[in-house]
Design an enzyme around this catalytic site. Structure first.
Site, PDB file in Angstrom:
ATOM      1  N   GLN A 194      11.821  -3.864  -5.105  1.00  0.00           N
ATOM      2  CA  GLN A 194      11.459  -2.781  -6.019  1.00  0.00           C
ATOM      3  C   GLN A 194      12.430  -2.749  -7.197  1.00  0.00           C
ATOM      4  O   GLN A 194      13.651  -2.769  -7.023  1.00  0.00           O
ATOM      5  CB  GLN A 194      11.459  -1.442  -5.256  1.00  0.00           C
ATOM      6  N   LYS A 227       3.339   2.931  -1.353  1.00  0.00           N
ATOM      7  CA  LYS A 227       2.799   1.573  -1.166  1.00  0.00           C
ATOM      8  C   LYS A 227       2.745   1.235   0.332  1.00  0.00           C
ATOM      9  O   LYS A 227       1.794   0.604   0.805  1.00  0.00           O
ATOM     10  CB  LYS A 227       3.671   0.547  -1.883  1.00  0.00           C
ATOM     11  N   ASP A 260       4.787 -10.026  -6.071  1.00  0.00           N
ATOM     12  CA  ASP A 260       4.686  -9.487  -7.434  1.00  0.00           C
ATOM     13  C   ASP A 260       4.473 -10.593  -8.462  1.00  0.00           C
ATOM     14  O   ASP A 260       4.208 -10.289  -9.628  1.00  0.00           O
ATOM     15  CB  ASP A 260       5.997  -8.776  -7.798  1.00  0.00           C
TER      16      ASP A 260
HETATM   17  N1  GUN Z   1       8.851  -1.096 -10.482  1.00  0.00           N
HETATM   18  C1  GUN Z   1       7.857  -0.534 -11.200  1.00  0.00           C
HETATM   19  N2  GUN Z   1       6.720  -1.216 -11.045  1.00  0.00           N
HETATM   20  C2  GUN Z   1       6.992  -2.232 -10.208  1.00  0.00           C
HETATM   21  C3  GUN Z   1       6.199  -3.283  -9.647  1.00  0.00           C
HETATM   22  O1  GUN Z   1       4.999  -3.444  -9.915  1.00  0.00           O
HETATM   23  N3  GUN Z   1       6.856  -4.133  -8.824  1.00  0.00           N
HETATM   24  C4  GUN Z   1       8.170  -3.997  -8.546  1.00  0.00           C
HETATM   25  N4  GUN Z   1       8.726  -4.882  -7.738  1.00  0.00           N
HETATM   26  N5  GUN Z   1       8.924  -3.049  -9.025  1.00  0.00           N
HETATM   27  C5  GUN Z   1       8.328  -2.161  -9.860  1.00  0.00           C
END
Ligand code: GUN
Length: 301
Positions: free
Chosen positions: A105, A61, A128
């Site tokens: 995360q 990312k 998110d």
């Molecule tokens: N863990 C797996 N997918 C995601 C996501 O889209 N956002 C976050 N913060 N953690 C994740």
């Protein structure tokens, strides 16, 4: 760039990488415009513990952010960090004016209370869209960041000529980050949504009775090959959110990424289908970047 191609059966294969590349190019253009106003969009990743998948996701990312003209930095803490310390560090990051967006995360190490940590994120920086405030706004149909994976699913549907309006969408999975927000987005009264939504989950009896009714079937159960051909209405659009590593001795890594859908069987029945890898996954990253730029844009407003 073609975003659909013919599968071996009858289904068109939805090319998530190509659509994500389009979205990322649009995001890069928005970031360039912000830079003209002296604003570099900034995204902070907060990572706790040593989960190898999480470390790898955050790295990719971050690379994608850099490609789009977004500044990012990862704050990586040991799994022994206390909840109070982690929340205090999140607040420090939010006070750093380089950042417009914060991503914690998930999953967090088991000693940390995920709800408490997520809800400590400032809703105005919650890229998110998973804080209680933003999920509440989403359910109410109020402006808020849409969680990246559901937003990616919606974008895939629109950009492949499969708008959800008037369709029966069956979502298999009720997580706070995919199933629930996707249902909330698609049920809204607006022309980009307006779907009839059914949510199925592990306690749904006779799952196939529901999935066979779907015009658009979304598999987000976290279980390889959970959706088989007999569960799919001919011509349905099948979106596979699954992200499962399974052992594969023929690979150097010893493992292979698969979705929640039996791709080979279902692609003979479905009208269109997303592959794994190369379907929803790249869209999640693209929509995260889009949300980051949107938060930076709102800082100018
Ligand atoms: N863990 C797996 N997918 C995601 C996501 O889209 N956002 C976050 N913060 N953690 C994740």
């Amino acid at each position: 760039m073609p975003v659909l191609s013919e599968a071996e059966g009858s289904a068109q294969i939805i090319d998530g990488r190509a659509i994500a590349a389009q979205v990322r190019a649009e995001v890069a253009e928005r970031a360039r415009k912000l830079a003209e106003h002296g604003v570099i969009p900034g995204l902070a990743f907060v990572l706790a513990g040593e989960n190898p998948s999480s470390i790898s996701y955050v790295r990719s990312k971050g690379d994608a952010a850099e490609d789009a003209g977004i500044f990012s930095e990862t704050f990586h803490f040991s799994d022994s960090i206390s909840q109070e310390q982690l929340i205090s560090r999140i607040i420090d990051v939010e006070e750093d004016s380089r950042f417009h967006a914060v991503l914690v995360q998930l999953p967090l190490p088991p000693n940390l209370d995920e709800s408490a940590v997520v809800n400590a994120i400032d809703p105005t920086m919650d890229v998110d869209g998973i804080t209680a405030v933003n999920l509440g706004r989403l359910l109410r149909g109020e402006p808020c960041p849409h969680p990246a994976t559901p937003a990616g699913v919606v974008e895939l549907l629109h950009r492949t000529g499969n708008p959800p309006e008037g369709k029966h969408v069956v979502v298999c999975g009720r997580s706070n980050i995919v199933g629930k927000p996707l249902a909330a987005i698609l049920m809204q009264k607006n022309p980009r949504a307006n779907a009839t939504v059914t949510i199925c989950h592990t306690a749904t009896p006779n799952l196939a009775d529901f999935t066979r009714q779907a015009d658009i079937l979304v598999a987000a159960m976290g279980s390889p090959a959970a959706i088989t051909a007999d569960m799919v209405k001919p011509g349905a659009v099948v979106i596979d959110v699954g992200n499962n590593w399974v052992p594969d001795p023929s690979r150097k890594s010893g493992r292979r990424l698969v979705g929640d859908v039996d791709f080979e069987g279902v692609s003979a029945v479905a009208g269109a289908i997303t592959p794994v890898p190369g379907g929803v996954g790249p869209m999640t990253v693209a929509m995260l970047l889009s949300n980051t730029v949107a938060l930076a844009e709102s800082s100018l407003a």
